[in-house]
Motif scaffolding. Structure first.
Motif, short mmCIF file in Angstrom:
data_model
loop_
_atom_site.label_atom_id
_atom_site.label_comp_id
_atom_site.label_asym_id
_atom_site.label_seq_id
_atom_site.Cartn_x
_atom_site.Cartn_y
_atom_site.Cartn_z
N TRP A 4 0.83 -1.21 0.00
CA TRP A 4 0.00 0.00 0.00
C TRP A 4 0.86 1.26 0.00
O TRP A 4 0.49 2.26 -0.59
N LYS A 5 2.03 1.22 0.65
CA LYS A 5 2.94 2.38 0.64
C LYS A 5 3.37 2.71 -0.78
O LYS A 5 3.40 3.87 -1.19
N ARG A 8 0.41 4.20 -2.79
CA ARG A 8 0.21 5.60 -2.40
C ARG A 8 1.27 6.52 -3.00
O ARG A 8 0.97 7.61 -3.46
N THR A 11 0.45 6.96 -6.83
CA THR A 11 -0.76 7.75 -7.07
C THR A 11 -0.58 9.20 -6.62
O THR A 11 -1.08 10.11 -7.26
N ASN A 12 0.17 9.43 -5.56
CA ASN A 12 0.47 10.80 -5.13
C ASN A 12 1.35 11.53 -6.13
O ASN A 12 1.40 12.76 -6.14
N ASP A 16 -2.39 7.81 -11.99
CA ASP A 16 -3.73 7.55 -11.49
C ASP A 16 -4.62 6.76 -12.45
O ASP A 16 -5.79 6.54 -12.17
#
Length: 42
Positions: A4-5, A8, A11-12, A16
């Motif tokens: 998940w890191k 994230r 996507t940050n 996307d």
């Protein structure tokens, strides 16, 4: 998804759009999957 890191982080940073999901269909400690992400350049 096990990272998940990492998801994230990408996507940050603007990645996307999902362009594909590849890998094993069953979740376990020994299986894996990859999500291909895409970023639109302006």
């Amino acid at each position: 998804m096990k990272n998940w890191k990492g998801l994230r982080f990408w996507t940050n940073n603007g990645f996307d759009k999902i362009i594909g999901i590849f890998g094993d269909k069953k979740y376990s400690e020994t299986t894996f999957s990859i999500i291909g992400l895409q970023k639109e350049l302006n």
